[in-house]
Scaffold this active site. Sequence first.
Site, PDB file in Angstrom:
ATOM      1  N   GLN B 646       0.826  -1.204   0.000  1.00 44.38           N
ATOM      2  CA  GLN B 646       0.000   0.000   0.000  1.00 44.38           C
ATOM      3  C   GLN B 646       0.863   1.258   0.000  1.00 44.38           C
ATOM      4  O   GLN B 646       0.602   2.223  -0.711  1.00 44.38           O
ATOM      5  CB  GLN B 646      -0.915   0.014   1.228  1.00 44.38           C
ATOM      6  CG  GLN B 646      -2.075  -0.942   1.123  1.00 44.38           C
ATOM      7  CD  GLN B 646      -2.979  -0.583  -0.035  1.00 44.38           C
ATOM      8  OE1 GLN B 646      -3.557   0.491  -0.080  1.00 44.38           O
ATOM      9  NE2 GLN B 646      -3.055  -1.460  -1.007  1.00 44.38           N
ATOM     10  N   GLU B 713      -3.437   5.460   2.206  1.00 45.12           N
ATOM     11  CA  GLU B 713      -3.309   6.749   1.536  1.00 45.12           C
ATOM     12  C   GLU B 713      -2.046   7.505   1.929  1.00 45.12           C
ATOM     13  O   GLU B 713      -1.597   8.396   1.219  1.00 45.12           O
ATOM     14  CB  GLU B 713      -4.547   7.594   1.838  1.00 45.12           C
ATOM     15  CG  GLU B 713      -5.803   6.932   1.288  1.00 45.12           C
ATOM     16  CD  GLU B 713      -7.075   7.726   1.527  1.00 45.12           C
ATOM     17  OE1 GLU B 713      -7.147   8.428   2.545  1.00 45.12           O
ATOM     18  OE2 GLU B 713      -7.983   7.623   0.690  1.00 45.12           O
TER      19      GLU B 713
END
Lengths: 315, 754
Positions: B646, B713
């Site tokens: 990620q 994020e």
Amino acid sequence: MRPFTYERATSAEAAARAAALTPGARFIAGGTNLIDLMKLEIETPAHLIDVSRLPMAAIEPTAVGGLRIGAAASNSAVAADATVRARYPVLSEAIVAGGSPQLRNKASVAGNLLQRTRCPYFYDTTKPCNKRRPGAGCAALEGLNRNAAIFGASRACIATHTSDMAVALVALDARVEALSPSGQPRSFPVSELHYLPGDTPHLETELIPGELITAVVLPPPPAGGQTYRKVRDRASYAGGLASVAVAGGQVALGMVAHKPWRASAAEGALAAGASPAEAIARELEGASPLGRNDFKVPLVARLTAAAIDDANGRG
Amino acid sequence: MTSVHDWDVTNPVKTNRTGLIGKAVERYEGPLKVTGTAPYAYEVQPPSPPAYGVMVGAAIAAGRITGADIAAAEASPGVLAVWTHLNVPKQAPRGTKAHPRSSAGSRPALEDERVAYFGQPVAFVIADTLENAVAASHLVKLTYDADAPDVDFLARLDEAGQPPGEQDVEIGDFAAGFAAAAVQVDGTWTTPIQNHCQMEPCASLVWFEGDKCIAHTSVQMVKPAQHGLAETIGIPRDNVHLMTRYIGGGFGGKGQTYDDLTLAALGAKALGRPVKVAFTRQQMMHGTVHRPATVQRVRLGASRDGTLDAMSMMTWTHCHKGGNFTEHASNFCRALYAAPNRLTGHRLVRLDLPAAGAMRAPGEASGTMSLECAMDELAEKLGLDPLELRIRNEPAVDPENGRPFSMRQLVRCLKEGAQLFGWDRRLPTPGQVRDGRWLVGMGMAAAIRGNFLLPAKCSFTVEPDGTIVVRQGMTDIGTGTYTVLAQIAAETLAVPLGQVRVEIGDSELPPAPGSGGQFGAATAGSAALMAGMKLRTAIAELATGDPGSPLHAGAPDEVTFQDGVIAISNRSETLSDLIRRAAPDGLTVEGEVRPAQDAQQWSTQTYGSHFVEVGVDPVTGEVRVRRMLGVFAAGRILNAATARSQLTGGMIWGAASALTEANPVDVRYGSFLNQDLAQYLVPVQADIGEVDAIMLDEVDDKANPMGIKGVGELGNSGAGAAVANAVYNACGVRVRDYPITPDKLLAGLIAQGR
């Protein structure tokens, strides 16, 4: 995509004959460009003639010390060919600068030459484009044309030819061998294969309907070093902003015109003793940028001068 | 009253006895995906042969449809239906909710003759094969009465207004503080429109079983998708069974459903057979939301020692005329640096472009691209190392609201990153390092992104064979949800990982908010932990209450769990023996997590640092990333492999934002220029070089019961700025208009006389 019929050609002669006899027929080899265009109905062939399995993939020496590359040879095969790498490194470098490994495995030499422009307005069928519909107008002319031509464009079309391989072939004085539907072979320089747009940008090549490219023939390489340099926004799988092929004193530019652009003025200046920077400046006197693509003029100047220096270093 | 202190109690995730938490466990669904056998929505096997729907997009950006000639399309081979707004089946009016508690209102497709954006689906063809549907779709002839589209963002900045319900936030007196500052930076940066470009386009497959609508689609949030579809086609919510089992990327773009789902459902109903609909790659660009462009003005005022006296970030952005979405690019800076005088806010312009929406790290991804470069410029003016400038402005408490940080290791991220990267080898004067034809430079930036916990439920079942089944209306958008839920279940019940089954992406499972805002793992995972803890209790009570169990009459709280075996000292049996005997239908419990009511007393964020080395070709202006390193502090890490993936994915996106990704608007037509992946440039392997992400050991006990935070994020926040700063260090050119393409950099290089 519109429905179409398909046949696998049994010989080059039969393929050319069939193409002339069947309205709306197109040859297909790798299909890496044609099928994309068919999905968008930019190309709408009624009939496809598959030439990918014809025995036209050989890469063999010519009697005069050059190399004959079959039209159906894959881009990967040409780029990896030992003779090409040793004697025509500019061609190998140009090919691997184009597309992606997957595309190069599939794409043929003739298909690479005949790929159509990557102008984004050509691909967006809601916009006017004189290539798609003659007389419709050119959406790129007043549009987001950062990557448009700076040489030889017209009000009707400012698109570029985006093949890398073709730029190297033009620099190497390669010739196209083609077979007409009546079985007539002919040969002409790759530099004469593509047209400038003029008022008829939909007419893109010298080939007559049904005429099939069977090979590309390289003369012996010119004396001197060779190099290919391509500038692009992304490191791989991206159309170029500009490219240059140098083979000894022979120079061709890519992505700056509707065809691979032989830099004759620069070559003349080099032969007369000009520095690389002076030589390319002479060529660029003929450039007509449009505003958003103004940067291509200094880019080509710097790139070409550096590439010539680079090639001289390799000579 | 729920409190973060309720989470202070120990639990199996915290103790991590088997070491499964944090381990780089392979993806639960990995083999299915790499063998091509994970059924994405479009590939689910329906009960009978499906029909294929194809949408037709509007060729104008604003105006009205004046005519629709569908005769040729209808007569085309295999065509089953052709719809425009004139003959589409009835749908509920936009935004209405028959059920007041629906989490989404009606979203009718082919609603009326109005065209609100280029590419808006305006016609729909269903045929027996995809090929026939595509061919017929090209035969639909629409005529339009076009308006001049109102799409020129930069020309309309003067019309920008406050986003609804928002005000600028000023603390102290920014103007006075800035004016009095010894050293100032005042710059304006622009970021372009970006498209999500998920590998899997939006797609749906729908059929009916009696009154029940069975819908497979690709969406990040299950409940709004289920409710929205029910409201749109006018059936009870419980009659929609919506599934989204495998999702090929979301990034915020699948935070809502699109007309593929509505039209597939209407088609399935009208034809009485399954209908599947997918967006084409080209249709995705306009037909789904995008990250809007921004203009950001950043002003920094500092003392000679580098202390910030004044800081302002004002962002102008755009959304569709019918919407309110705001790219909050200024928000993140409120928690990042201390400065007594502060002014932040946003201005919104409404345009005839497609709807703007959330994209990975909304706000931070765009906003760090300006502020973190302004900090670099300020450091240079001060003659300070940019790392040192940030350390000198490290706040003790949240500078905006005075709240304590739940956990803040930004400085440690900066220092450890600098050491691992070799930051000390950076030369502060640009243009000093050459490697062959490349000028080489280093840049850095800080990263910050909020952390969130939302209400969620989850059920755990222990089956007679001892399998633990996790069931949750959660999604895995490629992030690793399946895997981390399996890890939490295995650790909590002390069973081998292979004894856990995870079922998610289904509206009939206990609801969870889905994937977005990097809240997924914390939210879904916490609910899973709660379910696991309840199941432990239920199992212990079952065993101690069962006369047939060796644990009978023991104290439930003395039951231990290990390797699928429950025990009280030397009395034990397997889970499967217990369940087979005492609960032959299995034992199911439901757990739940809610945000703690006192959680707002802390400022809870995730942090990181980025270090980047780039090469710049001074002849051509080309930039290539050579090395990227991120160091992150984001709470306890559940899975080192999926978390790293990620983070590095976010970092690569940041590099793309700095260098290649953009979709320019042709203001004459109101359409985007780039409509496929050959033109819209996401990075390829050759663009990135080395990339690595390091995760610091951390537990944030104010975040949730597991002490984890989000990483989805964070990696995208600040990465682009680090690239831009490295470009400057390499060649001495600052480009404030992203992306930094060769044409822009070349202009700067030429201006410098290079």
